[in-house]
Design a protein around this motif. Structure first.
Motif, PDB file in Angstrom:
ATOM      1  N   LYS A 286       0.086   6.237  -1.311  1.00  0.00           N
ATOM      2  CA  LYS A 286       0.707   7.503  -0.897  1.00  0.00           C
ATOM      3  C   LYS A 286      -0.302   8.648  -0.943  1.00  0.00           C
ATOM      4  O   LYS A 286      -0.299   9.527  -0.071  1.00  0.00           O
ATOM      5  N   LYS A 287      -1.163   8.645  -1.952  1.00  0.00           N
ATOM      6  CA  LYS A 287      -2.185   9.687  -2.026  1.00  0.00           C
ATOM      7  C   LYS A 287      -3.185   9.562  -0.885  1.00  0.00           C
ATOM      8  O   LYS A 287      -3.671  10.578  -0.356  1.00  0.00           O
ATOM      9  N   THR A 288      -3.469   8.332  -0.477  1.00  0.00           N
ATOM     10  CA  THR A 288      -4.378   8.112   0.650  1.00  0.00           C
ATOM     11  C   THR A 288      -3.764   8.625   1.945  1.00  0.00           C
ATOM     12  O   THR A 288      -4.434   9.264   2.759  1.00  0.00           O
ATOM     13  N   VAL A 289      -2.461   8.338   2.142  1.00  0.00           N
ATOM     14  CA  VAL A 289      -1.758   8.838   3.326  1.00  0.00           C
ATOM     15  C   VAL A 289      -1.768  10.365   3.333  1.00  0.00           C
ATOM     16  O   VAL A 289      -2.001  11.004   4.371  1.00  0.00           O
ATOM     17  N   MET A 290      -1.546  10.966   2.175  1.00  0.00           N
ATOM     18  CA  MET A 290      -1.577  12.430   2.075  1.00  0.00           C
ATOM     19  C   MET A 290      -2.960  12.975   2.411  1.00  0.00           C
ATOM     20  O   MET A 290      -3.091  13.993   3.109  1.00  0.00           O
ATOM     21  N   ALA A 291      -3.997  12.300   1.927  1.00  0.00           N
ATOM     22  CA  ALA A 291      -5.363  12.767   2.169  1.00  0.00           C
ATOM     23  C   ALA A 291      -5.713  12.694   3.654  1.00  0.00           C
ATOM     24  O   ALA A 291      -6.230  13.657   4.234  1.00  0.00           O
ATOM     25  N   VAL A 292      -5.425  11.556   4.288  1.00  0.00           N
ATOM     26  CA  VAL A 292      -5.769  11.373   5.704  1.00  0.00           C
ATOM     27  C   VAL A 292      -4.958  12.322   6.579  1.00  0.00           C
ATOM     28  O   VAL A 292      -5.499  12.985   7.476  1.00  0.00           O
ATOM     29  N   SER A 293      -3.653  12.400   6.335  1.00  0.00           N
ATOM     30  CA  SER A 293      -2.806  13.295   7.138  1.00  0.00           C
ATOM     31  C   SER A 293      -3.202  14.751   6.920  1.00  0.00           C
ATOM     32  O   SER A 293      -3.181  15.565   7.852  1.00  0.00           O
ATOM     33  N   GLY A 294      -3.598  15.096   5.692  1.00  0.00           N
ATOM     34  CA  GLY A 294      -4.034  16.460   5.408  1.00  0.00           C
ATOM     35  C   GLY A 294      -5.303  16.815   6.156  1.00  0.00           C
ATOM     36  O   GLY A 294      -5.443  17.929   6.681  1.00  0.00           O
ATOM     37  N   LEU A 295      -6.248  15.865   6.250  1.00  0.00           N
ATOM     38  CA  LEU A 295      -7.494  16.123   6.974  1.00  0.00           C
ATOM     39  C   LEU A 295      -7.238  16.256   8.479  1.00  0.00           C
ATOM     40  O   LEU A 295      -7.896  17.053   9.157  1.00  0.00           O
ATOM     41  N   ILE A 296      -6.291  15.479   9.003  1.00  0.00           N
ATOM     42  CA  ILE A 296      -5.923  15.607  10.421  1.00  0.00           C
ATOM     43  C   ILE A 296      -5.393  17.015  10.688  1.00  0.00           C
ATOM     44  O   ILE A 296      -5.784  17.674  11.658  1.00  0.00           O
TER      45      ILE A 296
ATOM     46  N   MET B 105       0.825  -1.193   0.000  1.00  0.00           N
ATOM     47  CA  MET B 105       0.000   0.000   0.000  1.00  0.00           C
ATOM     48  C   MET B 105       0.870   1.259   0.000  1.00  0.00           C
ATOM     49  O   MET B 105       0.630   2.215  -0.739  1.00  0.00           O
ATOM     50  N   TRP B 106       1.909   1.245   0.836  1.00  0.00           N
ATOM     51  CA  TRP B 106       2.800   2.408   0.943  1.00  0.00           C
ATOM     52  C   TRP B 106       3.551   2.654  -0.351  1.00  0.00           C
ATOM     53  O   TRP B 106       3.762   3.805  -0.755  1.00  0.00           O
ATOM     54  N   ASP B 107       3.970   1.585  -1.030  1.00  0.00           N
ATOM     55  CA  ASP B 107       4.746   1.728  -2.258  1.00  0.00           C
ATOM     56  C   ASP B 107       3.900   2.174  -3.453  1.00  0.00           C
ATOM     57  O   ASP B 107       4.439   2.658  -4.445  1.00  0.00           O
ATOM     58  N   SER B 108       2.589   1.995  -3.362  1.00  0.00           N
ATOM     59  CA  SER B 108       1.733   2.340  -4.492  1.00  0.00           C
ATOM     60  C   SER B 108       1.398   3.829  -4.510  1.00  0.00           C
ATOM     61  O   SER B 108       1.391   4.498  -3.466  1.00  0.00           O
ATOM     62  N   THR B 109       1.105   4.345  -5.689  1.00  0.00           N
ATOM     63  CA  THR B 109       0.722   5.749  -5.823  1.00  0.00           C
ATOM     64  C   THR B 109      -0.585   6.019  -5.088  1.00  0.00           C
ATOM     65  O   THR B 109      -0.721   7.041  -4.401  1.00  0.00           O
ATOM     66  N   VAL B 110      -1.534   5.103  -5.198  1.00  0.00           N
ATOM     67  CA  VAL B 110      -2.816   5.261  -4.508  1.00  0.00           C
ATOM     68  C   VAL B 110      -2.611   5.292  -2.999  1.00  0.00           C
ATOM     69  O   VAL B 110      -3.221   6.093  -2.285  1.00  0.00           O
TER      70      VAL B 110
ATOM     71  N   VAL C 284       2.464  15.588   9.629  1.00  0.00           N
ATOM     72  CA  VAL C 284       3.266  16.488   8.788  1.00  0.00           C
ATOM     73  C   VAL C 284       4.361  15.716   8.060  1.00  0.00           C
ATOM     74  O   VAL C 284       4.570  15.897   6.852  1.00  0.00           O
ATOM     75  N   VAL C 285       5.065  14.843   8.791  1.00  0.00           N
ATOM     76  CA  VAL C 285       6.151  14.066   8.180  1.00  0.00           C
ATOM     77  C   VAL C 285       5.609  13.130   7.113  1.00  0.00           C
ATOM     78  O   VAL C 285       6.169  13.021   6.009  1.00  0.00           O
ATOM     79  N   ALA C 286       4.503  12.448   7.405  1.00  0.00           N
ATOM     80  CA  ALA C 286       3.904  11.535   6.429  1.00  0.00           C
ATOM     81  C   ALA C 286       3.439  12.296   5.195  1.00  0.00           C
ATOM     82  O   ALA C 286       3.649  11.852   4.053  1.00  0.00           O
ATOM     83  N   HIS C 287       2.816  13.447   5.408  1.00  0.00           N
ATOM     84  CA  HIS C 287       2.306  14.269   4.306  1.00  0.00           C
ATOM     85  C   HIS C 287       3.448  14.756   3.425  1.00  0.00           C
ATOM     86  O   HIS C 287       3.393  14.633   2.192  1.00  0.00           O
ATOM     87  N   ALA C 288       4.491  15.282   4.057  1.00  0.00           N
ATOM     88  CA  ALA C 288       5.622  15.817   3.300  1.00  0.00           C
ATOM     89  C   ALA C 288       6.385  14.710   2.572  1.00  0.00           C
ATOM     90  O   ALA C 288       6.807  14.880   1.424  1.00  0.00           O
ATOM     91  N   THR C 289       6.559  13.569   3.239  1.00  0.00           N
ATOM     92  CA  THR C 289       7.282  12.452   2.631  1.00  0.00           C
ATOM     93  C   THR C 289       6.558  11.945   1.392  1.00  0.00           C
ATOM     94  O   THR C 289       7.162  11.736   0.329  1.00  0.00           O
ATOM     95  N   CYS C 290       5.249  11.746   1.512  1.00  0.00           N
ATOM     96  CA  CYS C 290       4.470  11.262   0.367  1.00  0.00           C
ATOM     97  C   CYS C 290       4.449  12.288  -0.758  1.00  0.00           C
ATOM     98  O   CYS C 290       4.538  11.924  -1.939  1.00  0.00           O
ATOM     99  N   ALA C 291       4.345  13.573  -0.399  1.00  0.00           N
ATOM    100  CA  ALA C 291       4.343  14.619  -1.428  1.00  0.00           C
ATOM    101  C   ALA C 291       5.656  14.606  -2.205  1.00  0.00           C
ATOM    102  O   ALA C 291       5.663  14.704  -3.437  1.00  0.00           O
ATOM    103  N   TYR C 292       6.772  14.483  -1.483  1.00  0.00           N
ATOM    104  CA  TYR C 292       8.084  14.464  -2.135  1.00  0.00           C
ATOM    105  C   TYR C 292       8.228  13.234  -3.023  1.00  0.00           C
ATOM    106  O   TYR C 292       8.670  13.332  -4.176  1.00  0.00           O
TER     107      TYR C 292
END
Length: 223
Positions: free
Chosen positions: A12-22, A5-10, A76-84
């Motif tokens: 990473k986008k999910t992690v970004m979405a959840v962390s962004g909502l938090i 899940m982490w390695d997939s684009t979907v 923040v770290v999860a969001h930034a890492t996935c974005a990068y």
């Protein structure tokens, strides 16, 4: 499964979405708390003290606050890492720029990456200024957040840094909220207009709410 899940684009986008909502939920609460500064030093300082005693006596002094901080740091770290990582993946997939830009791409969409960098640098400055007092301009006073905030926004550069960062935040939220809804499967053709309206309203309210604090100090309403 977690690694896949982490390695997939979907993923990473999910992690970004959840962390962004938090982070968005935190920003709403933080903005409401900031606006208490208009009720005077006593009210604002009492609110800051209350944040450290939430959950007592079950939770020890500042435990709840530190729990919130840890959750935010992870987000923040999860969001930034996935974005990068998604940005690097996008560059590898498209090594040369498109000849024609997509006309429908909004300004917020085109500046999401730079906006994220600006916000990351701002978070560091904001913590060093009003949490640790390391770069505070007017003699940091532990336990007196009202005076510390007034000191910061009594300088032109404190106002400029904060306002520019909040404008970047507004653009980030405007695009990020709608993107998160699409990633999490909430968006649809029928809901797109409503979601974009919610994103616009959230971005506007949060930007105006945060900027209201330095404006209050600059105009003398808060002093």
């Amino acid at each position: 499964m977690a690694r896949t899940m982490w390695d997939s684009t979907v993923g990473k986008k999910t992690v970004m979405a959840v962390s962004g909502l938090i982070m968005l939920l935190y920003l709403v609460a933080h903005m409401i708390g900031n606006l208490k500064i208009y009720f005077g030093a006593g009210e604002f300082n009492h609110y800051a003290h209350w944040l450290r005693t939430v959950g007592e006596p079950f939770m020890h002094y500042e435990w709840t606050l530190w729990l919130i901080r840890i959750v935010l740091v992870v987000a923040v770290v999860a969001h930034a890492t996935c974005a990068y990582q998604l940005s690097r993946r996008d560059i590898r997939a498209r090594p040369s720029k498109y000849v024609h830009r997509k006309q429908r791409a909004t300004y917020a969409t085109r500046t999401m990456r730079w906006g994220g960098v600006i916000l990351g640098l701002f978070i560091v400055w904001h913590l060093l200024d009003l949490t640790t007092g390391t770069v505070h301009s007017g003699g940091f006073q532990e336990g007196h957040p009202y005076q510390n905030v007034v000191d910061t926004f009594s300088t032109w550069y404190g106002d400029v840094v904060y306002i520019v960062a909040m404008l970047a935040l507004g653009l980030h939220i405007r695009h990020g909220f709608w993107s998160a809804a699409q990633t999490l499967g909430v968006g649809s053709r029928a809901r797109d207009r409503a979601l974009k309206t919610v994103a616009d309203v959230l971005a506007l309210l949060l930007t105006a709410g945060f900027i209201a604090v330095p404006v209050g100090v600059m105009t003398g309403v808060v002093s």
